[in-house]
Write a protein that holds these residues in place. Sequence first.
Motif, short mmCIF file in Angstrom:
data_model
loop_
_atom_site.label_atom_id
_atom_site.label_comp_id
_atom_site.label_asym_id
_atom_site.label_seq_id
_atom_site.Cartn_x
_atom_site.Cartn_y
_atom_site.Cartn_z
N ASN A 33 0.81 -1.23 0.00
CA ASN A 33 0.00 0.00 0.00
C ASN A 33 0.84 1.28 0.00
O ASN A 33 0.43 2.30 0.54
CB ASN A 33 -0.97 0.02 1.18
CG ASN A 33 -1.97 -1.10 1.11
OD1 ASN A 33 -2.40 -1.48 0.02
ND2 ASN A 33 -2.33 -1.64 2.25
N THR A 34 2.02 1.23 -0.58
CA THR A 34 2.93 2.37 -0.63
C THR A 34 3.44 2.53 -2.05
O THR A 34 3.92 1.57 -2.66
CB THR A 34 4.11 2.17 0.34
OG1 THR A 34 3.59 1.82 1.63
CG2 THR A 34 4.95 3.42 0.47
N ILE A 125 3.92 12.52 6.74
CA ILE A 125 3.93 11.05 6.67
C ILE A 125 3.98 10.43 8.07
O ILE A 125 3.29 9.45 8.35
CB ILE A 125 5.10 10.53 5.80
CG1 ILE A 125 5.01 11.08 4.37
CG2 ILE A 125 5.16 9.01 5.80
CD1 ILE A 125 3.80 10.68 3.59
N ILE A 126 4.77 11.00 8.96
CA ILE A 126 4.80 10.50 10.33
C ILE A 126 3.43 10.67 10.99
O ILE A 126 2.96 9.78 11.70
CB ILE A 126 5.94 11.16 11.14
CG1 ILE A 126 7.29 10.67 10.61
CG2 ILE A 126 5.80 10.88 12.64
CD1 ILE A 126 8.50 11.42 11.13
N PHE A 127 2.78 11.81 10.74
CA PHE A 127 1.42 12.01 11.25
C PHE A 127 0.49 10.91 10.74
O PHE A 127 -0.29 10.33 11.51
CB PHE A 127 0.87 13.39 10.85
CG PHE A 127 -0.58 13.54 11.15
CD1 PHE A 127 -1.00 13.91 12.43
CD2 PHE A 127 -1.54 13.28 10.19
CE1 PHE A 127 -2.35 14.02 12.73
CE2 PHE A 127 -2.90 13.39 10.48
CZ PHE A 127 -3.31 13.76 11.75
N ALA A 128 0.54 10.63 9.43
CA ALA A 128 -0.34 9.61 8.83
C ALA A 128 -0.09 8.25 9.47
O ALA A 128 -1.03 7.51 9.77
CB ALA A 128 -0.13 9.53 7.33
N GLY A 129 1.18 7.92 9.68
CA GLY A 129 1.52 6.65 10.30
C GLY A 129 0.99 6.56 11.73
O GLY A 129 0.39 5.55 12.12
N ALA A 130 1.19 7.62 12.50
CA ALA A 130 0.70 7.64 13.88
C ALA A 130 -0.83 7.55 13.90
O ALA A 130 -1.41 6.83 14.72
CB ALA A 130 1.18 8.90 14.59
N PHE A 131 -1.49 8.24 12.99
CA PHE A 131 -2.95 8.20 12.89
C PHE A 131 -3.41 6.76 12.61
O PHE A 131 -4.34 6.28 13.24
CB PHE A 131 -3.40 9.14 11.76
CG PHE A 131 -4.90 9.32 11.67
CD1 PHE A 131 -5.50 10.41 12.29
CD2 PHE A 131 -5.69 8.44 10.96
CE1 PHE A 131 -6.87 10.60 12.21
CE2 PHE A 131 -7.06 8.61 10.87
CZ PHE A 131 -7.66 9.70 11.50
N ILE A 145 6.87 0.17 7.77
CA ILE A 145 7.30 -0.05 6.38
C ILE A 145 6.67 0.98 5.45
O ILE A 145 7.34 1.57 4.61
CB ILE A 145 6.98 -1.49 5.92
CG1 ILE A 145 7.83 -2.50 6.69
CG2 ILE A 145 7.19 -1.65 4.41
CD1 ILE A 145 7.40 -3.94 6.53
N GLN A 146 5.37 1.21 5.64
CA GLN A 146 4.67 2.18 4.80
C GLN A 146 5.24 3.59 4.99
O GLN A 146 5.45 4.31 4.01
CB GLN A 146 3.17 2.20 5.09
CG GLN A 146 2.45 1.00 4.53
CD GLN A 146 0.96 1.07 4.81
OE1 GLN A 146 0.53 1.53 5.88
NE2 GLN A 146 0.17 0.59 3.87
N GLY A 149 8.75 3.84 3.44
CA GLY A 149 8.65 3.86 1.99
C GLY A 149 8.05 5.15 1.46
O GLY A 149 8.52 5.71 0.46
N ALA A 150 7.01 5.64 2.14
CA ALA A 150 6.36 6.87 1.69
C ALA A 150 7.28 8.08 1.82
O ALA A 150 7.29 8.96 0.95
CB ALA A 150 5.07 7.09 2.47
N ILE A 151 8.05 8.15 2.89
CA ILE A 151 9.00 9.26 3.05
C ILE A 151 10.02 9.23 1.92
O ILE A 151 10.28 10.26 1.28
CB ILE A 151 9.68 9.22 4.43
CG1 ILE A 151 8.68 9.62 5.52
CG2 ILE A 151 10.91 10.13 4.46
CD1 ILE A 151 9.17 9.40 6.95
N ILE A 152 10.61 8.08 1.68
CA ILE A 152 11.60 7.96 0.60
C ILE A 152 10.98 8.33 -0.74
O ILE A 152 11.54 9.12 -1.51
CB ILE A 152 12.21 6.54 0.56
CG1 ILE A 152 13.07 6.31 1.81
CG2 ILE A 152 13.02 6.33 -0.72
CD1 ILE A 152 13.46 4.85 2.03
#
Length: 183
Positions: A33-34, A125-131, A145-146, A149-152
């Motif tokens: 999903n990334t 992206i960190i916000f999305a992951g924490a959410f 992992i998401q 990958g999304a940051i990169i």
Amino acid sequence: MNKTLSTKLVVAIGIGSAIYGVLGLWGFSIAPNTFIKPALALLTIFGAIFGPIAALLIGLIGHTITDAIAGWGIWWGWVLSSGIIGLFMGFVQKRATFSVKNGTYSKGDIIYLSSTGVIGILLGIIFAGAFDIFIMGEPFDKIAIQVGGAIIADVLVFFILGLPIVLGLVKANKKNTQLKIEK
């Protein structure tokens, strides 16, 4: 200060959101999903031209459109992430020495855009992951992992597409000050 949005700005937000929403469906898978999504460059471009509020709204509305069209439901953490990224991409437009329209910029403006762009990507992206972990109940290992990958992916799109396109637009609008009138 005028707190209303101009017609031009509303139209730019509408067009930017529609384009971002449709282009957001296309990307290259790099993890579960990334994806590397070239549409992210639009947040850089619209942010540099129209400012942080426009890019924030384009990110929010456009990502909502992507999720709605894709049919997997709206993932609000990632929608908000796109808004955060857009907001930070647009900060450069507020600098006195930077103008896409007038073709003016300094080395400091490029450093500023590069910095705020990366900060926006990291925060978004960190916000999305924490959410996803704390609100949506997603497993940490999957989200780690998401997020990585999304940051990169987003940093690559920003530096390979977004920043060069903005620089190209600024340079295309630059007034040639080397011209001299001969008598």
